[in-house]
Design a protein around this motif. Structure first.
Motif, PDB file in Angstrom:
ATOM      1  N   ARG A 127       0.693  -1.093  -0.043  1.00 38.92           N
ATOM      2  CA  ARG A 127       0.132   0.022  -0.305  1.00 38.92           C
ATOM      3  C   ARG A 127       0.851   1.394  -0.139  1.00 38.92           C
ATOM      4  N   ILE A 128       0.230   1.914  -0.723  1.00 38.84           N
ATOM      5  CA  ILE A 128       0.825   3.650  -0.230  1.00 38.84           C
ATOM      6  C   ILE A 128       0.442   4.137   0.323  1.00 38.84           C
ATOM      7  N   GLN A 129       0.128   4.895   1.485  1.00 44.78           N
ATOM      8  CA  GLN A 129      -0.786   5.715   2.740  1.00 44.78           C
ATOM      9  C   GLN A 129      -0.779   6.851   2.184  1.00 44.78           C
ATOM     10  N   HIS A 130       0.715   7.643   2.218  1.00 50.84           N
ATOM     11  CA  HIS A 130       0.168   9.260   1.833  1.00 50.84           C
ATOM     12  C   HIS A 130       1.242   9.426   1.695  1.00 50.84           C
ATOM     13  N   TYR A 131       1.891  10.572   0.531  1.00 55.65           N
ATOM     14  CA  TYR A 131       2.803  10.982  -0.502  1.00 55.65           C
ATOM     15  C   TYR A 131       3.008  12.879   0.167  1.00 55.65           C
ATOM     16  N   ALA A 132       3.997  13.648   0.133  1.00 57.82           N
ATOM     17  CA  ALA A 132       4.033  14.683   0.137  1.00 57.82           C
ATOM     18  C   ALA A 132       4.969  15.275  -0.915  1.00 57.82           C
ATOM     19  N   THR A 133       4.339  16.316  -1.738  1.00 59.94           N
ATOM     20  CA  THR A 133       5.510  16.501  -2.617  1.00 59.94           C
ATOM     21  C   THR A 133       6.028  18.235  -2.596  1.00 59.94           C
ATOM     22  N   VAL A 134       7.353  18.805  -3.001  1.00 66.56           N
ATOM     23  CA  VAL A 134       7.476  19.898  -2.870  1.00 66.56           C
ATOM     24  C   VAL A 134       8.689  20.562  -3.768  1.00 66.56           C
ATOM     25  N   VAL A 135       7.644  20.815  -5.178  1.00 68.62           N
ATOM     26  CA  VAL A 135       7.906  21.042  -6.070  1.00 68.62           C
ATOM     27  C   VAL A 135       7.914  22.584  -6.533  1.00 68.62           C
ATOM     28  N   GLY A 136       8.945  22.938  -7.483  1.00 68.54           N
ATOM     29  CA  GLY A 136       8.970  24.091  -8.360  1.00 68.54           C
ATOM     30  C   GLY A 136       8.392  24.114  -9.708  1.00 68.54           C
ATOM     31  N   LYS A 137       7.766  25.401 -10.074  1.00 70.85           N
ATOM     32  CA  LYS A 137       6.705  25.293 -10.924  1.00 70.85           C
ATOM     33  C   LYS A 137       7.253  26.200 -12.086  1.00 70.85           C
ATOM     34  N   GLY A 152      10.170  17.973  -8.605  1.00 71.69           N
ATOM     35  CA  GLY A 152      11.099  17.902  -7.585  1.00 71.69           C
ATOM     36  C   GLY A 152      10.769  16.906  -6.504  1.00 71.69           C
ATOM     37  N   TYR A 153      10.546  17.516  -5.130  1.00 64.28           N
ATOM     38  CA  TYR A 153      10.932  16.636  -4.031  1.00 64.28           C
ATOM     39  C   TYR A 153       9.385  15.953  -4.078  1.00 64.28           C
ATOM     40  N   ALA A 154       9.492  14.689  -3.854  1.00 63.46           N
ATOM     41  CA  ALA A 154       8.353  13.805  -3.048  1.00 63.46           C
ATOM     42  C   ALA A 154       8.919  12.708  -2.582  1.00 63.46           C
ATOM     43  N   GLY A 155       8.523  12.744  -0.842  1.00 61.27           N
ATOM     44  CA  GLY A 155       8.359  11.737   0.117  1.00 61.27           C
ATOM     45  C   GLY A 155       6.770  10.583   0.527  1.00 61.27           C
ATOM     46  N   GLY A 156       7.141   9.638   0.447  1.00 57.58           N
ATOM     47  CA  GLY A 156       5.715   8.766   1.061  1.00 57.58           C
ATOM     48  C   GLY A 156       6.023   8.199   1.641  1.00 57.58           C
ATOM     49  N   GLU A 157       4.249   7.381   2.323  1.00 54.18           N
ATOM     50  CA  GLU A 157       4.558   6.221   3.761  1.00 54.18           C
ATOM     51  C   GLU A 157       3.728   5.067   2.633  1.00 54.18           C
ATOM     52  N   VAL A 158       4.752   4.001   2.426  1.00 54.51           N
ATOM     53  CA  VAL A 158       5.142   2.757   1.838  1.00 54.51           C
ATOM     54  C   VAL A 158       4.665   1.588   2.534  1.00 54.51           C
ATOM     55  N   GLY A 159       3.554   0.585   2.629  1.00 48.32           N
ATOM     56  CA  GLY A 159       3.608  -0.152   3.786  1.00 48.32           C
ATOM     57  C   GLY A 159       3.945  -1.593   3.022  1.00 48.32           C
ATOM     58  N   PHE A 160       3.988  -2.668   3.553  1.00 46.67           N
ATOM     59  CA  PHE A 160       4.478  -3.771   2.570  1.00 46.67           C
ATOM     60  C   PHE A 160       4.315  -4.871   4.383  1.00 46.67           C
ATOM     61  N   LYS A 161       3.606  -6.166   3.677  1.00 43.82           N
ATOM     62  CA  LYS A 161       2.786  -7.060   5.073  1.00 43.82           C
ATOM     63  C   LYS A 161       2.201  -8.268   4.434  1.00 43.82           C
ATOM     64  N   ALA A 162       3.439  -9.505   5.265  1.00 43.27           N
ATOM     65  CA  ALA A 162       3.059 -10.481   4.684  1.00 43.27           C
ATOM     66  C   ALA A 162       2.875 -11.076   5.746  1.00 43.27           C
ATOM     67  N   ARG A 163       1.785 -12.106   5.433  1.00 42.17           N
ATOM     68  CA  ARG A 163       0.855 -13.129   6.629  1.00 42.17           C
ATOM     69  C   ARG A 163       1.178 -14.726   6.100  1.00 42.17           C
ATOM     70  N   ASP A 164       0.990 -15.555   7.639  1.00 43.32           N
ATOM     71  CA  ASP A 164       0.444 -17.115   7.276  1.00 43.32           C
ATOM     72  C   ASP A 164      -0.352 -17.205   7.192  1.00 43.32           C
ATOM     73  N   ASN A 165      -1.631 -17.547   7.086  1.00 42.67           N
ATOM     74  CA  ASN A 165      -2.571 -17.339   7.602  1.00 42.67           C
ATOM     75  C   ASN A 165      -2.453 -18.719   8.564  1.00 42.67           C
ATOM     76  N   ASP A 166      -2.126 -19.700   8.675  1.00 37.95           N
ATOM     77  CA  ASP A 166      -1.655 -21.338   9.291  1.00 37.95           C
ATOM     78  C   ASP A 166      -0.621 -21.038  10.321  1.00 37.95           C
ATOM     79  N   ALA A 167       0.051 -19.939  10.664  1.00 38.39           N
ATOM     80  CA  ALA A 167       0.847 -20.003  11.882  1.00 38.39           C
ATOM     81  C   ALA A 167       1.035 -19.205  12.377  1.00 38.39           C
ATOM     82  N   LEU A 168      -0.234 -18.355  11.858  1.00 41.07           N
ATOM     83  CA  LEU A 168      -0.418 -17.123  12.877  1.00 41.07           C
ATOM     84  C   LEU A 168       0.332 -15.490  12.700  1.00 41.07           C
ATOM     85  N   VAL A 169       1.458 -16.068  11.586  1.00 36.94           N
ATOM     86  CA  VAL A 169       3.072 -15.013  11.733  1.00 36.94           C
ATOM     87  C   VAL A 169       3.081 -13.520  11.277  1.00 36.94           C
ATOM     88  N   THR A 170       3.245 -13.040  11.461  1.00 43.56           N
ATOM     89  CA  THR A 170       3.178 -11.474  10.343  1.00 43.56           C
ATOM     90  C   THR A 170       4.562 -11.268  10.221  1.00 43.56           C
TER      91      THR A 170
END
Length: 249
Positions: A127-137, A152-170
């Motif tokens: 997922r990409i939750q949100h991002y911010a930019t600071v640019v020249g125009k 210009g600049y861009a930065g953002g919060e990126v998430g990754f999750k792996a889930r084993d639904n048998d072992a109940l481990v994330t």
């Protein structure tokens, strides 16, 4: 009738003295001026791509010893609603407009897939939750129309999750990524204060490598920490409404 005769006399006088052109030349500054500080909101759609590659040694993969490290990957692509706020300042010189802008955008980009390695038990989410930019125009004004390019600049919060639904481990990581933004847009001044526009931005958030522990549902840590390199980028098309403060610089 007297007014008509007076106007005729002015025209004749101006013509004979060589100043007829002044009567048809627009008054300086009568065209719309894009200079000023502005703020507004934007909403639209964004398509995001996230990839996560396991670099765990000696073997790679979420709970697999069969795939060499650095070769197992998960790929996610999703199109979803996005929106946020922006603020900027710009100055018009002749028909050229120069400025800078900062923006923040939240997105609904989120994709869950079944693991190609363990389809019966494992799922992965990017997922990409949100991002911010600071640019020249830099832009070019056609009176109330403004066409511009930005970068210009861009930065953002990126998430990754792996889930084993048998072992109940994330395994999960949420990291701030840094990259760049490039884009094009057009604005139209509805009034002297309000402008409406359409904007396209390409956001490349680069990559981030992070190591974390597998976590059981009871909160305890598993035995095998994972290291994933996660890349993310997005393309966004936004409708924008902006309000200009003051009358320029």
């Amino acid at each position: 009738m007297r007014k008509l005769l007076a106007l005729t006399a002015v025209v004749v006088f101006s013509t004979t003295t060589g100043y007829a052109a002044d009567l048809v030349t627009p008054v300086a500054g009568s065209a719309y001026d894009w200079s000023g500080i502005y703020a507004g909101a934007h909403i639209g759609v964004a398509t995001g791509t996230v990839s996560a590659t396991d670099f765990t040694q000696p073997s790679g993969g979420f709970f697999t010893d069969l795939v060499p490290a650095g070769t197992e990957g998960f790929h996610f692509r999703d199109t979803n609603i996005a929106g946020g706020v922006h603020v900027g300042a710009q100055y018009q010189w002749d028909q050229f407009v120069f400025g800078g802008e900062a923006s923040w955008t939240a997105t609904g980009i989120r994709k869950t897939i079944v693991s190609p390695y363990f389809p019966d038990t494992d799922t992965e989410t990017g997922r990409i939750q949100h991002y911010a930019t600071v640019v020249g125009k830099v832009g070019y004004a056609f009176d109330r129309f403004l066409v511009y390019a930005k970068g210009g600049y861009a930065g953002g919060e990126v998430g990754f999750k792996a889930r084993d639904n048998d072992a109940l481990v994330t395994y999960e990581q949420n990291e701030w990524h840094n990259g760049y933004a490039l884009g094009l847009g057009v604005d139209y001044a509805l009034t002297d204060k309000l402008s409406l526009g359409i904007d396209y931005t390409h956001i490349n958030l680069g990559s981030k490598t992070s190591t974390g522990n597998n976590v059981f549902d009871d909160g305890s840590l598993g035995d095998n920490p994972e290291t994933y390199k996660v890349k993310a980028r997005a393309d966004a098309v936004m409708a924008r409404l902006s309000y200009k403060f003051g009358g320029g610089f």
